[in-house]
Design a protein around this motif. Structure first.
Motif, short mmCIF file in Angstrom:
data_model
loop_
_atom_site.label_atom_id
_atom_site.label_comp_id
_atom_site.label_asym_id
_atom_site.label_seq_id
_atom_site.Cartn_x
_atom_site.Cartn_y
_atom_site.Cartn_z
N ALA A 70 0.86 -1.19 0.00
CA ALA A 70 0.00 0.00 0.00
C ALA A 70 0.89 1.23 0.00
O ALA A 70 1.87 1.30 0.74
CB ALA A 70 -0.91 0.00 1.23
N ASP A 71 0.53 2.21 -0.83
CA ASP A 71 1.24 3.49 -0.90
C ASP A 71 0.28 4.57 -0.42
O ASP A 71 -0.58 5.03 -1.17
CB ASP A 71 1.69 3.74 -2.34
N LEU A 72 0.41 4.96 0.86
CA LEU A 72 -0.52 5.93 1.44
C LEU A 72 -0.03 7.35 1.18
O LEU A 72 1.15 7.64 1.33
CB LEU A 72 -0.65 5.70 2.95
N GLY A 73 -0.94 8.23 0.84
CA GLY A 73 -0.55 9.58 0.45
C GLY A 73 0.20 9.53 -0.86
O GLY A 73 1.25 10.16 -1.01
N ALA A 74 -0.32 8.78 -1.82
CA ALA A 74 0.42 8.47 -3.05
C ALA A 74 0.65 9.69 -3.92
O ALA A 74 1.55 9.68 -4.76
CB ALA A 74 -0.33 7.39 -3.84
N GLY A 75 -0.16 10.74 -3.76
CA GLY A 75 0.03 11.93 -4.59
C GLY A 75 -0.08 11.60 -6.06
O GLY A 75 -1.01 10.93 -6.49
N GLU A 76 0.89 12.04 -6.85
CA GLU A 76 0.87 11.76 -8.28
C GLU A 76 1.64 10.51 -8.65
O GLU A 76 1.89 10.25 -9.82
CB GLU A 76 1.35 12.99 -9.06
N TYR A 78 4.82 8.89 -7.53
CA TYR A 78 6.24 8.60 -7.67
C TYR A 78 6.57 7.19 -7.18
O TYR A 78 7.19 6.39 -7.90
CB TYR A 78 7.08 9.63 -6.92
N TYR A 79 6.14 6.87 -5.97
CA TYR A 79 6.41 5.53 -5.44
C TYR A 79 5.48 4.48 -6.03
O TYR A 79 5.88 3.33 -6.26
CB TYR A 79 6.32 5.54 -3.91
N THR A 80 4.23 4.84 -6.28
CA THR A 80 3.28 3.87 -6.84
C THR A 80 3.81 3.23 -8.11
O THR A 80 3.79 2.00 -8.27
CB THR A 80 1.94 4.58 -7.13
N ILE A 81 4.28 4.07 -9.03
CA ILE A 81 4.75 3.57 -10.33
C ILE A 81 5.95 2.64 -10.15
O ILE A 81 6.02 1.56 -10.75
CB ILE A 81 5.12 4.75 -11.25
N ARG A 82 6.87 3.03 -9.30
CA ARG A 82 8.09 2.24 -9.13
C ARG A 82 7.84 0.98 -8.30
O ARG A 82 8.46 -0.05 -8.56
CB ARG A 82 9.18 3.14 -8.51
N GLY A 91 2.46 -9.29 -8.19
CA GLY A 91 2.25 -8.49 -7.00
C GLY A 91 1.13 -7.48 -7.21
O GLY A 91 0.54 -7.38 -8.29
N ARG A 92 0.81 -6.74 -6.13
CA ARG A 92 -0.24 -5.74 -6.20
C ARG A 92 0.19 -4.49 -5.45
O ARG A 92 0.90 -4.56 -4.44
CB ARG A 92 -1.53 -6.26 -5.57
N VAL A 93 -0.25 -3.33 -5.96
CA VAL A 93 -0.03 -2.06 -5.28
C VAL A 93 -1.38 -1.36 -5.14
O VAL A 93 -2.12 -1.23 -6.12
CB VAL A 93 0.95 -1.15 -6.05
N LEU A 94 -1.70 -0.95 -3.92
CA LEU A 94 -2.88 -0.12 -3.70
C LEU A 94 -2.40 1.28 -3.38
O LEU A 94 -1.69 1.50 -2.39
CB LEU A 94 -3.74 -0.66 -2.56
N ALA A 95 -2.74 2.24 -4.24
CA ALA A 95 -2.35 3.64 -4.05
C ALA A 95 -3.54 4.39 -3.47
O ALA A 95 -4.64 4.32 -4.00
CB ALA A 95 -1.92 4.26 -5.37
N GLN A 96 -3.30 5.10 -2.35
CA GLN A 96 -4.39 5.78 -1.65
C GLN A 96 -4.09 7.26 -1.49
O GLN A 96 -2.96 7.65 -1.23
CB GLN A 96 -4.61 5.13 -0.29
N ALA A 107 -5.17 7.91 -10.96
CA ALA A 107 -5.86 6.84 -11.67
C ALA A 107 -5.67 6.97 -13.18
O ALA A 107 -5.48 5.97 -13.90
CB ALA A 107 -7.35 6.85 -11.31
N GLU A 108 -5.69 8.21 -13.67
CA GLU A 108 -5.45 8.44 -15.10
C GLU A 108 -4.03 8.04 -15.49
O GLU A 108 -3.81 7.45 -16.55
CB GLU A 108 -5.69 9.91 -15.43
N ARG A 109 -3.07 8.35 -14.62
CA ARG A 109 -1.68 7.98 -14.91
C ARG A 109 -1.52 6.46 -14.93
O ARG A 109 -0.85 5.90 -15.81
CB ARG A 109 -0.74 8.59 -13.88
N VAL A 110 -2.14 5.80 -13.97
CA VAL A 110 -2.06 4.33 -13.90
C VAL A 110 -2.65 3.71 -15.15
O VAL A 110 -2.09 2.77 -15.74
CB VAL A 110 -2.78 3.83 -12.63
N ALA A 111 -3.79 4.25 -15.60
CA ALA A 111 -4.42 3.73 -16.82
C ALA A 111 -3.55 4.02 -18.04
O ALA A 111 -3.39 3.15 -18.92
CB ALA A 111 -5.80 4.35 -16.98
N ARG A 112 -2.99 5.22 -18.10
CA ARG A 112 -2.16 5.62 -19.24
C ARG A 112 -0.93 4.73 -19.36
O ARG A 112 -0.51 4.37 -20.47
CB ARG A 112 -1.76 7.08 -19.09
N GLU A 113 -0.35 4.38 -18.22
CA GLU A 113 0.86 3.55 -18.23
C GLU A 113 0.55 2.06 -18.16
O GLU A 113 1.44 1.23 -18.06
CB GLU A 113 1.78 3.97 -17.08
N ARG A 114 -0.74 1.73 -18.19
CA ARG A 114 -1.22 0.34 -18.26
C ARG A 114 -0.65 -0.52 -17.13
O ARG A 114 -0.13 -1.62 -17.35
CB ARG A 114 -0.89 -0.26 -19.62
#
Length: 257
Positions: A70-76, A78-82, A91-96, A107-114
């Motif tokens: 889980a990436d809390l306070g994920a913002g835009e 940076y850590y979620t993507i990496r 594996g799984r990442v939950l960005a909050q 969410a748009e960035r995650v979709a854009r980067e598939r």
């Protein structure tokens, strides 16, 4: 009492969310200032990568393929993507995040980067809304000092850890009013909710220090939690140190999540 979970970049901008009154609850109030919420401007990922910030943090946190994080306070993100790249498709990442507009941009960035192994979720100020027994690691990078209800937040977060799971905290060693958390205060607030310190080491490349905690023993009842208090002398010493650093122009901007 007010409730506000404050995240993202500390760039000196105007607050995005105004504090709203909240009825008193069973959890103690934090005896410390809370940093103001500001715009989560995504502007320095390349600079952070040049320092290998995320790579070093993930290595210290022992992130491996197949983990759920889980990436809390994920913002835009940076850590979620990496993190998504590191844990891989198994594996799984939950960005909050608690700001709907920021959550939507991520969410748009995650979709854009598939990134099919990433889910994006809206949390609440005093509750990350995480499913129980789900996470090997919970990341809190440069955001803990912006949690106004730390005891309730940590209490509600604790069941989300899997056996052997760790909370990973990266923060600056300065007062909470100056967008950091003194290590003794961090350790005390986590301990008050039944977490045990595992590691704490300096980490200049991430703007401060790296710490990990695990759940230990039974989770205390909310009414049994006692708030941590920094002595007047400790507060004065921290404020003086912050002022000295700022006067020398050595304090760098806090990285965006």
């Amino acid at each position: 009492m007010t409730a506000l979970f404050l995240l993202a970049a500390c760039d000196g901008g105007e607050p995005l969310i105004k504090r709203e009154p909240k009825e008193p609850g069973p959890f103690p109030a934090a005896d410390r200032p809370v940093a103001s919420i500001v715009s989560s401007r995504w502007s320095n990922e390349e600079a952070r990568d040049r320092l290998n910030e995320a790579g070093e943090v993930m290595a210290r946190a022992a992130i491996t393929p197949g983990m759920t994080v889980a990436d809390l306070g994920a913002g835009e993100g940076y850590y979620t993507i990496r993190l998504a790249q590191k844990v891989g498709q198994d594996g799984r990442v939950l960005a909050q995040d608690v700001i709907p507009a920021v959550r939507d941009m991520l969410a748009e960035r995650v979709a854009r980067e598939r990134l099919d192994n990433v889910s994006v979720k809206l949390g609440e100020p005093a509750d990350p809304k995480l499913p129980e027994a789900s996470f090997d690691r919970i990341f809190m990078v440069h955001m803990y000092h912006e949690v106004e209800e730390p005891y309730e937040f940590l209490w509600r977060m604790r069941p989300a850890l899997r056996p052997g799971g760790l909370v990973v905290v990266v923060d600056a060693n300065r007062t909470t009013a100056n967008h950091g958390t003194p290590p003794p205060l961090l350790k005390c607030e986590f301990a008050a909710v039944g977490y045990q310190l595992v590691t704490m080491t300096p980490m200049p490349s991430a703007g401060g220090y790296f710490a990990t905690f695990r759940a230990a023993g039974a989770r205390p009842e909310p009414e049994d939690i006692r708030a941590c208090r920094l002595s007047t002398s400790e507060q004065a010493a921290r404020a003086k140190a912050d002022a000295r650093i700022a006067g020398k122009h050595e304090m760098v901007d806090e990285p965006n999540p």
